[in-house]
Enzyme design. Structure first.
Site, PDB file in Angstrom:
ATOM      1  N   SER A  71     -18.815  39.092 122.683  1.00  0.00           N
ATOM      2  CA  SER A  71     -18.537  37.939 124.087  1.00  0.00           C
ATOM      3  C   SER A  71     -19.378  39.464 124.556  1.00  0.00           C
ATOM      4  CB  SER A  71     -17.970  37.277 124.789  1.00  0.00           C
ATOM      5  OG  SER A  71     -16.802  38.155 125.258  1.00  0.00           O
ATOM      6  N   ALA A 127      -9.900  28.008 135.568  1.00  0.00           N
ATOM      7  CA  ALA A 127     -10.287  28.099 136.575  1.00  0.00           C
ATOM      8  C   ALA A 127      -9.657  26.265 136.697  1.00  0.00           C
ATOM      9  CB  ALA A 127     -11.605  27.899 136.620  1.00  0.00           C
ATOM     10  N   LEU A 129     -11.481  24.395 134.942  1.00  0.00           N
ATOM     11  CA  LEU A 129     -13.171  23.727 134.484  1.00  0.00           C
ATOM     12  C   LEU A 129     -13.222  23.460 132.611  1.00  0.00           C
ATOM     13  CD1 LEU A 129     -14.808  25.455 137.294  1.00  0.00           C
ATOM     14  CD2 LEU A 129     -14.208  23.392 137.182  1.00  0.00           C
ATOM     15  N   SER A 130     -12.014  24.086 131.915  1.00  0.00           N
ATOM     16  CA  SER A 130     -12.240  23.604 130.511  1.00  0.00           C
ATOM     17  C   SER A 130     -13.696  24.915 130.042  1.00  0.00           C
ATOM     18  CB  SER A 130     -12.653  22.509 130.091  1.00  0.00           C
ATOM     19  OG  SER A 130     -12.964  22.003 129.071  1.00  0.00           O
ATOM     20  N   GLU A 164      -6.847  23.205 119.187  1.00  0.00           N
ATOM     21  CA  GLU A 164      -5.997  23.812 120.079  1.00  0.00           C
ATOM     22  C   GLU A 164      -4.724  23.644 120.111  1.00  0.00           C
ATOM     23  OE1 GLU A 164      -7.223  24.051 124.282  1.00  0.00           O
ATOM     24  OE2 GLU A 164      -8.406  24.532 123.552  1.00  0.00           O
ATOM     25  N   ASP A 176     -11.141  17.016 127.147  1.00  0.00           N
ATOM     26  CA  ASP A 176     -12.354  17.867 128.356  1.00  0.00           C
ATOM     27  C   ASP A 176     -13.078  17.973 127.112  1.00  0.00           C
ATOM     28  OD1 ASP A 176     -10.429  18.203 129.748  1.00  0.00           O
ATOM     29  OD2 ASP A 176      -9.721  20.016 129.253  1.00  0.00           O
TER      30      ASP A 176
END
Length: 386
Positions: A71, A127, A129-130, A164, A176
């Site tokens: 990343s 946060a 926000l997924s 998940e 989400d």
């Protein structure tokens, strides 16, 4: 946060890391849930929208089974794995999300080869926000195309949910990823979590002279911890005692009887879900008829229910909501799974700066870390960029 990389920049960075160009670049957005919290795994209704902050992945299929991932953020170096022997116990950090997707697709009988992957994201982590689902949806979009799996949106939703639930270990529903995969710009996604049916509902705050502010409290949360799971267990207990398949099947008119059948805590959990489902339906009707400016009281009522009945708020979220409302927001609520994360405040455009300043001042006076505050708009869902 540093500026996100566009598709060309990410592809160039990929080539510098892995020595060859990627097969493509895909992106998937984070989401804000406008209203409908903890209703998804109760087969209820939710009203999220995709936001204009995304996870982007450059991916190249390999001729062997090796998986190499990197990343652009954090200090985690190159991560390696083997597609033939994925290990849930050893997956760490953000890499458990793409590995979970690969694992879930394998569980569907698909042959997923090795790959090289470079991730860039500007969805704030922790946060509410997924950010994790944005990664998963970008990865599954890439793999669906690169392996010619021909999965529809509904199948990709269920595959990422399995990633998940069974790989990451977070007992989440389907909201989400449904928002990330099925959204369109300028609309909220009215999702029936029982049958996955979707209706796109116009949500044009700009035309109504409004701004939707996200207030990131900087209090990190995780769906894999015990608080989320405990709330889900309470809901399952409530449904069992009330003799219904899911709390979706309990109406407002049933709450009085339920109060006599359930212990006090379980009843509060049930009452939140039942009233929240009703608030989602009301919000959809108001957006269809009166526009965004009419839903403020529903946002306020939703937050009170999450704070008092579901008990998933925290001091920072409550302060953000209170300060925003006092400074002129027409409605505000925490959003996401709770125990931290973000609040949203629907605010007249002319009052947006006053709300920002008031929230920042309130946090400073309380001795909290400075919140991150930014506006979001309903954006398009997952797609290929290059």
């Amino acid at each position: 946060m540093t500026r996100p990389l566009d598709a060309k920049e990410l592809a160039a960075r990929f080539e510098g890391v892995f020595g060859a160009a990627p097969d493509g670049v895909w992106q998937a957005p984070g989401r804000v849930n406008l209203i409908g919290e903890h209703t998804d795994y109760n087969e209820g209704f939710v009203l999220p929208f995709a936001i204009d902050r995304t996870a982007r992945v450059a991916v190249r299929v390999r001729p062997d089974s090796a998986i190499r991932m990197l990343s652009t953020f954090g200090n985690q170096g190159l991560t390696t794995a083997d597609a033939r022997s994925l290990d849930r116990a050893t997956a760490r950090g953000w890499t458990k999300y793409p590995l979970g997707v690969i694992w879930a697709l394998q569980q569907r009988g698909l042959n997923i080869p090795g790959l090289d992957l470079l991730l860039d994201s500007d969805v704030p982590r922790g946060a509410g926000l997924s950010s994790s689902h944005a990664i998963e949806c970008a990865v599954i979009s890439a793999l669906n195309e690169l392996t010619a799996a021909s999965l529809g949106a509904e199948d990709m939703v269920l595959a990422t949910q399995r990633a998940e639930n069974d790989f990451v270990g977070a007992p989440t529903g389907i909201m989400d990823q449904s928002a990330s995969l099925r959204a369109t710009a300028g609309h909220a996604v009215f999702l029936d979590c029982r049958d996955q049916s979707v209706r796109l509902v116009p949500f044009d705050a700009d035309s109504a002279g409004l701004v939707l502010l996200v207030i990131d409290t900087r209090v990190s949360h995780s769906h894999a911890d015990g608080g989320y799971a405990a709330r889900r267990e309470s809901c399952e207990l409530g449904a069992e005692v009330l003799g219904v398949r899911a709390l979706r099947d309990v109406g407002l008119e049933d709450l009085e009887e339920a109060s006599g059948l359930l212990d006090a805590e379980t009843f509060r959990r049930v009452r939140h879900v039942v009233t929240e489902n009703d608030r989602v339906l009301q919000a959809v009707e108001l957006l269809d008829t009166a526009g965004p400016g009419a839903i403020g009281p529903l946002l306020d009522a939703s937050h009170a229910s999450m704070r008092d009945d579901f008990e998933i708020s925290c001091a920072e979220l409550d302060l953000a909501v209170e300060a925003a409302r006092t400074a002129g927001a027409i409605g505000a609520r925490m959003t996401g799974g709770g125990f931290g994360g973000s609040a949203i405040a629907l605010t007249p455009a002319g009052s947006a700066q006053r709300v920002r300043t008031a929230v920042e001042r309130a946090f400073a006076e309380a001795g909290y870390a400075a919140p991150g505050i930014f506006s979001v708009r309903p954006a398009a869902g997952a797609r290929r960029l290059a």
